[in-house]
Design a protein around this motif. Structure first.
Motif, short mmCIF file in Angstrom:
data_model
loop_
_atom_site.label_atom_id
_atom_site.label_comp_id
_atom_site.label_asym_id
_atom_site.label_seq_id
_atom_site.Cartn_x
_atom_site.Cartn_y
_atom_site.Cartn_z
N GLU A 331 0.94 -1.15 -0.07
CA GLU A 331 -0.06 -0.04 -0.24
C GLU A 331 0.86 1.28 0.03
OE1 GLU A 331 -2.24 -0.01 3.66
OE2 GLU A 331 -0.43 -0.14 4.81
N SER A 332 0.25 2.54 -0.20
CA SER A 332 1.00 3.57 -0.20
C SER A 332 1.47 3.84 1.28
CB SER A 332 0.24 4.96 -0.56
OG SER A 332 -0.29 4.99 -1.93
N ILE A 333 2.71 4.39 1.45
CA ILE A 333 3.49 4.11 2.64
C ILE A 333 2.71 5.25 3.73
CG2 ILE A 333 5.05 5.77 2.24
CD1 ILE A 333 7.08 3.64 3.61
N GLN A 334 2.57 4.64 5.14
CA GLN A 334 2.28 5.56 6.14
C GLN A 334 3.52 5.44 6.97
OE1 GLN A 334 -1.83 5.12 7.52
NE2 GLN A 334 -1.94 3.36 6.09
N GLY A 335 3.75 6.47 7.80
CA GLY A 335 4.90 6.49 8.73
C GLY A 335 4.86 7.59 9.76
N VAL A 336 5.20 7.45 10.86
CA VAL A 336 4.99 8.25 12.19
C VAL A 336 6.53 8.23 12.53
CG1 VAL A 336 4.22 8.87 14.34
CG2 VAL A 336 2.77 7.69 12.44
N LEU A 337 7.07 9.17 12.88
CA LEU A 337 8.54 9.49 13.82
C LEU A 337 8.40 9.72 15.00
CD1 LEU A 337 11.67 9.41 13.33
CD2 LEU A 337 11.33 11.92 12.51
N TYR A 338 8.69 8.80 16.02
CA TYR A 338 8.77 9.03 17.27
C TYR A 338 10.15 9.28 17.88
CZ TYR A 338 4.12 6.65 17.07
OH TYR A 338 2.92 6.46 17.00
N THR A 339 10.30 10.05 19.29
CA THR A 339 11.67 9.81 19.94
C THR A 339 11.34 9.45 21.39
OG1 THR A 339 13.53 11.08 20.63
CG2 THR A 339 11.27 12.36 20.67
N CYS A 340 12.21 8.88 22.17
CA CYS A 340 11.95 8.65 23.61
C CYS A 340 13.35 8.50 24.14
CB CYS A 340 11.14 7.34 23.85
SG CYS A 340 11.76 5.93 23.00
N GLY A 341 13.20 8.27 25.62
CA GLY A 341 14.42 7.93 26.38
C GLY A 341 14.79 6.49 26.10
N LEU A 342 16.03 6.23 26.50
CA LEU A 342 16.77 4.87 26.26
C LEU A 342 15.89 3.62 27.00
CD1 LEU A 342 20.52 5.53 26.51
CD2 LEU A 342 18.84 5.42 24.66
N ASP A 343 14.96 3.98 28.02
CA ASP A 343 14.30 3.04 28.50
C ASP A 343 12.60 3.05 27.93
OD1 ASP A 343 16.01 1.40 30.23
OD2 ASP A 343 16.01 3.48 31.63
N GLY A 344 12.42 4.05 27.22
CA GLY A 344 11.14 4.02 26.44
C GLY A 344 10.31 5.25 27.21
N GLU A 345 11.02 5.91 27.98
CA GLU A 345 10.32 7.02 28.79
C GLU A 345 10.07 8.23 27.67
OE1 GLU A 345 14.56 8.09 29.62
OE2 GLU A 345 13.25 6.11 29.35
N ASN A 346 9.24 9.19 28.21
CA ASN A 346 9.16 10.30 27.52
C ASN A 346 8.88 10.23 26.11
OD1 ASN A 346 9.43 11.73 30.11
ND2 ASN A 346 11.74 11.45 29.58
N LEU A 347 8.10 9.27 25.66
CA LEU A 347 7.71 9.05 24.23
C LEU A 347 6.80 10.38 23.69
CD1 LEU A 347 7.46 6.97 22.01
CD2 LEU A 347 5.27 6.36 22.84
N GLU A 348 7.46 10.76 22.58
CA GLU A 348 6.77 11.88 21.86
C GLU A 348 6.70 11.51 20.21
OE1 GLU A 348 8.70 15.87 21.73
OE2 GLU A 348 9.82 14.97 23.39
N ILE A 349 5.79 12.19 19.61
CA ILE A 349 5.74 11.99 17.95
C ILE A 349 6.50 13.29 17.44
CG2 ILE A 349 4.19 12.42 16.22
CD1 ILE A 349 2.05 10.57 17.50
N VAL A 350 7.40 13.16 16.66
CA VAL A 350 8.28 14.04 16.20
C VAL A 350 7.43 14.57 14.77
CG1 VAL A 350 10.48 14.82 14.84
CG2 VAL A 350 10.40 13.03 17.04
N SER A 351 7.00 13.76 13.95
CA SER A 351 6.18 13.86 12.80
C SER A 351 5.31 12.88 12.62
CB SER A 351 7.21 13.92 11.66
OG SER A 351 6.74 14.05 10.39
#
Length: 708
Positions: A331-351
């Motif tokens: 399918e036409s590609i979908q994508g979300v860019l994330y960032t978080c700490g090294l233990d998965g904490e403070n997850l947030e969407i970049v784009s």
């Protein structure tokens, strides 16, 4: 001072005798002695003292060699001389030489470009790189070898940052094998090479200065699973095979299993932990971490998006940046860019819309590029227009992994003015560019609007555009005007003139689109229609295919064990020997082996008295020629073109000549009576004669002969 231990005079101003290392200044070390009892003496011979001092200095190193425990794991990270080591696993989108930023330009078929500090952009190479690294004045990268005059199918190149001095350093014959450039560290390029389906995967290093290649380890085929994912560290090279995560000692080439049963779609070693992606039983990608001793495993991220198919992580400045994308093969590609700490904490969407990611010079770069169905020429215009409307972005990364506000790195929209050309990836070999691309031209007005669907006057010249926006050329417009190579109205010359000239020594066949695809239901996009023009008949939706022909001189110079590649069908063949005359293949044959198609038998066959070899294969039912598509579009026939049909008579098979138009109309009428489908028309024939050889030749077809 007289030493009480050896009785010699010592001229040392320190605490130890220079002769025997006995403690001289006794009074300053009462506490030291008291810890050991009243009668104890500290005697440290000079050699022993040296050993102790060396051991103290080297203790961290020696301990690391023996195996880290606890916090000592934190010294182990994957290394790369030109950016984060995990960049390569995310596609090596960007690269820096310390001055300019180099990137794969999505607006020019991923070719290598550079941007300086002032924002000026220049092309560096016409090759679209895969992995790329910078070292000592050169950019090293891998890319396809599409030129049929150059040996190999994939190569290692280098080029200077100013675009000069490009050279092919290594080339490999790869069909379903692997040649992956994994990292560059300490002046050495590390790569994995697997020649074919059955071969072992070789982990190798290339010393850039000496150009010496060293084979470090072989992964047997039964243990190799797509990628090894080399992570080069100061303490060994980490890779995976079918048994788990392993460490390779580059000095003695010995390996050790670190985590048995470890299996990852992608992984990166950072400060003693392995950050990796594995698939759940439901094929959902999950981002995890585990310590290098296999302990402290932890799930960091499991996507909620139902379309999630891949995760590409990059570790940088103690933060994780990872891209979650869909399956671009479905399918036409979908994508979300994330960032978080090294233990998965403070997850947030970049784009919320990204499909590419890279990090360089403390900047995070990302963009959206839809690669779904890019070889479908019916989608070329839509892909081009969408691509030209999506900028590339960047965000600065702070020392703690914090992100600055989003800004545009490269915006194509202001450049969408006037003529634009684009090389679309294609399954058809382009004889002028010696590559599998199709160049199309588009035009934007002064407001950035793409011209579409009809005639437009540009600078006093009339051009016709298709409904997807590409300029029509070397074809008839809907109102019957023939358009030349430059898009202007001109006299008729067949668009495949260069193709037939380039492959003039080959056996050329023509096949209808519907015959190639054999669809259960015909669509208007693949039905071949015969149209009468003023000068010629036009038969739409056709392919020209060239049989693979080789000169006797080239073939007979090959020795057993020599390999060569076949362009267009992505095949590598190895000579096994000369076999003499073969009744089944009806010629003098050269035996060949390959692993891409296990059920097919290939040979080079030369008929008696001929000076050329044809590449043929046996599929178990018959002998067939190996062909490459060299043209897609309309074919043009003279008004009196003859179609010769095999018919069976009491005397055997005979050829019955019939006018092409009569045959076409009769065929369609018969199919309409049989199936009720008027559009059904299969066409597969050999090109026997066409107008050629003169400067004013039109290259229209005069005669064809039925094959199937």
């Amino acid at each position: 001072m007289i030493c009480k231990n050896c009785g010699r005079k010592s001229y040392s101003n320190g605490d130890l005798c220079k002769e025997c290392s006995y403690l001289l200044n006794h009074n300053n070390h009462d506490n030291f002695y008291n810890d050991r009892g009243p009668n104890s003496k500290l005697i440290i011979p000079g050699v022993l003292l040296l050993i102790i001092l060396v051991c103290i200095l080297l203790f961290p190193f020696l301990k690391s060699k023996a195996g880290f425990k606890g916090e000592k794991f934190s010294a182990i990270s994957a290394l790369c001389d030109s950016g984060p080591a995990s960049n390569v696993f995310a596609g090596s989108k960007t690269l820096s030489d310390g001055k300019d930023l180099f990137f794969k330009n999505p607006y020019d078929t991923q070719r290598l470009y550079a941007m300086d500090d002032a924002g000026n952009i220049r092309k560096v190479s016409d090759i679209s790189p895969d992995s790329m690294f910078y070292y000592n004045g050169y950019i090293y990268f891998t890319g396809a070898v599409n030129d049929i005059d150059t040996l190999g199918t994939k190569g290692l190149y280098r080029i200077k940052p100013d675009g000069k001095g490009q050279e092919l350093l290594l080339s490999f014959y790869i069909d379903i094998g692997v040649f992956e450039l994994e990292t560059l560290y300490d002046g050495k390029l590390y790569f994995v090479y697997k020649e074919n389906r059955e071969a072992a995967a070789e982990i190798c290093s290339l010393n850039i200065e000496t150009k010496a290649i060293r084979q470090l380890h072989s992964i047997p085929d039964n243990l190799f699973d797509d990628y090894a994912y080399l992570n080069v560290t100061k303490y060994g090279i980490y890779f995976q095979d079918g048994e788990g995560l392993k460490k390779l000692n580059e000095d003695n080439t010995k390996t050790k299993t670190i985590i048995r049963g470890f299996k990852a779609g992608i992984f990166n070693v950072y400060k003693g932990y392995v950050y990796y992606v594995e698939k759940s039983q439901d094929s959902v990608p999950i981002l995890k971490k585990v310590r290098l001793d296999g302990e402290n495993e932890k799930t960091l991220f499991e996507p909620e998006e139902k379309w999630a198919n891949r995760i590409k992580p990059i570790v940088y400045n103690d933060k994780l940046f990872f891209l979650v994308t869909s399956d671009d093969e479905k399918e036409s590609i979908q994508g979300v860019l994330y960032t978080c700490g090294l233990d998965g904490e403070n997850l947030e969407i970049v784009s919320e819309k990204a499909s590419k990611i890279s990090i360089n010079n403390d900047n995070l770069y990302y963009s959206y590029e839809d690669s779904f169905d890019i070889f479908n020429y019916m989608n070329y215009g839509e892909k081009f227009e969408n691509l030209r409307s999506n900028p590339m972005y960047k965000r600065s990364i702070g020392s703690g992994g914090s992100l600055a506000a989003e800004e545009i790195f490269f915006d194509p929209r202001p450049l969408n003015r006037g003529w634009q050309s684009f090389d679309h990836p294609s399954s058809i070999y382009n004889t002028s560019k010696k590559d599998f691309i199709e160049t199309r031209y588009y035009y934007y007005d002064d407001n950035g609007q793409l011209y579409k669907d009809g005639w437009k006057n540009i600078d006093g010249e009339d051009y016709c555009f298709a409904n997807d926006g590409h300029m029509l050329c070397e074809e008839f417009s809907s109102d019957g005007k023939f358009l030349g190579k430059d898009g202007k109205v001109s006299g008729f010359v067949a668009p495949y003139k260069e193709n037939l000239t380039f492959f003039e020594d080959s056996f050329i066949t023509m096949v209808s689109n519907s015959y190639k695809d054999r669809p259960e239901e015909f669509s208007e996009n693949n039905v071949s229609e015969l149209i009468e023009r003023d000068e010629v008949y036009e038969l739409t939706n056709m392919f020209l295919e060239s049989q693979q022909i080789f000169s006797a001189e080239d073939v007979e110079s090959l020795k057993p064990g020599h390999s060569f590649s076949v362009r267009g069908i992505n095949l590598v063949l190895t000579v096994t020997g000369y076999e003499g005359y073969n009744d089944k293949f009806r010629g003098y044959c050269v035996g060949l082996k390959q692993t891409r198609y296990p059920n097919l038998e290939f040979k080079l066959a030369k008929t008696h008295g001929d000076n050329k070899y044809a590449l043929l294969f046996n599929d178990g039912t018959s002998i067939k020629p190996a062909t490459v598509s060299i043209y897609r579009g309309s074919l043009y026939f003279s008004k009196d073109a003859v179609y010769k049909i095999f018919i069976s008579t009491s005397q055997g098979l005979n050829l019955m000549p019939v006018q092409l138009a009569d045959y076409y109309n009769r065929y369609k009428e018969e199919m309409k009576q049989i199936s009720g489908e008027e559009d059904l028309f299969y066409f597969s024939a050999a090109l026997m004669d066409y107008d050629r050889g003169k400067e004013d030749s039109k290259y229209y077809i005069k005669e064809v002969m039925q094959i199937e």
